[in-house]
Design a protein around this motif. Sequence first.
Motif, mmCIF file in Angstrom:
data_model
loop_
_atom_site.group_PDB
_atom_site.id
_atom_site.type_symbol
_atom_site.label_atom_id
_atom_site.label_comp_id
_atom_site.label_asym_id
_atom_site.label_seq_id
_atom_site.Cartn_x
_atom_site.Cartn_y
_atom_site.Cartn_z
ATOM 1 N N LEU A 135 35.567 58.316 44.369
ATOM 2 C CA LEU A 135 36.375 57.723 43.310
ATOM 3 C C LEU A 135 36.718 56.288 43.669
ATOM 4 O O LEU A 135 37.116 56.002 44.802
ATOM 5 C CB LEU A 135 37.658 58.525 43.115
ATOM 6 N N GLY A 136 36.578 55.371 42.698
ATOM 7 C CA GLY A 136 36.838 53.964 42.967
ATOM 8 C C GLY A 136 35.886 53.420 43.997
ATOM 9 O O GLY A 136 36.283 52.755 44.953
ATOM 10 N N SER A 137 34.602 53.667 43.797
ATOM 11 C CA SER A 137 33.613 53.427 44.857
ATOM 12 C C SER A 137 33.358 51.959 45.141
ATOM 13 O O SER A 137 33.020 51.597 46.270
ATOM 14 C CB SER A 137 32.291 54.104 44.488
ATOM 15 N N GLY A 138 33.482 51.083 44.134
ATOM 16 C CA GLY A 138 33.180 49.669 44.368
ATOM 17 C C GLY A 138 31.765 49.492 44.877
ATOM 18 O O GLY A 138 30.810 49.991 44.298
ATOM 19 N N SER A 139 31.625 48.816 46.012
ATOM 20 C CA SER A 139 30.300 48.567 46.583
ATOM 21 C C SER A 139 29.792 49.723 47.434
ATOM 22 O O SER A 139 28.671 49.686 47.937
ATOM 23 C CB SER A 139 30.331 47.295 47.441
#
Length: 329
Positions: A89-93
Amino acid sequence: MSTPGTIRLDVHLTGADADAALRADVARGLTARPKELPPKWFYDARGSALFEKITELPEYYPFRTERALLADSVADIARSSGADTVVELGSGSSTKTRLLLDAFAAAGTLRRYVPQDVSESALRGALDDLRAAYPRLALHGVVGDFTTDLHRLPGAEPGGRRMIAFLGGTIGNLLPGPRDAFLRHVRSVLAPGEQLLLGTGLVTDPDLMVAAYDDAAGVTAEFNRNVLHVLNRELGADFDVEAFSHVALWDAENEWIEMRLRAGRDMRVRVAELDLDVGFAAGEELATEVSAKFRTEVVDAFVVAAGFEPTRRWVDPERRFALNLLTAV
């Protein structure tokens, strides 16, 4: 069932959705008493670049502490979990998650990685990079808001189970009510026996914690003020950004860091797209973020209340950060 090497992206949050959410949050937050804005609006392209700089600052121990703890613990986490699907969750890069992916792959269980983020462009870039690094891994990106869209995550593979990773201490950005609702939401989308890997910052020396959110170079101050740049650009606001100073303090009663923006003078701000005029008195503060730090017994209490069993915990030697493997019951 996912096919090895396939790539898929589901978009459940469009630009129009994000614009509507920004408008609603700003209208509500700037008319609240005290005034507040959700921290998710820090992260436009400039804000994300500033946060990357923050992670490299000598004062900002949370990022490097969690990364070192993850590096030391991933093999044990993979063995303890045995999941064949890792969801982030909220992985970004997805940089820290590569440590997990390597460990689960080495354990022989990993079949699929599911990164979730609000930014479609960030996810597309991450998926392209991951395809090159893991050509046999099934990748299934989900563009959505983790506070509302978890029911849109793909289910478990036949005969398999998922582990959701929620890292970075991001759970500390949620106030107790929304935090508990979020954890119940996570539990509702997991089958019994599936897992959540939860990163939690721990209560430590207050001076150390405050410095992490008020660095000497002023990068965090610029990051905090960036939310005003976002409002100026997206909603036609006329904030004098430099008239607001960055404030970071430790609330010992609630055991969290508070970040605020303090008005340096009396001013009136026009938010054209909302047809809203907002007054600020000199010294008035706009709350932008909390970052709660926890005691392990407090973590155990709120995860049990949400329907999880604490299964394993890994803590760094200086007891500043914990990784908690939780099993849905």
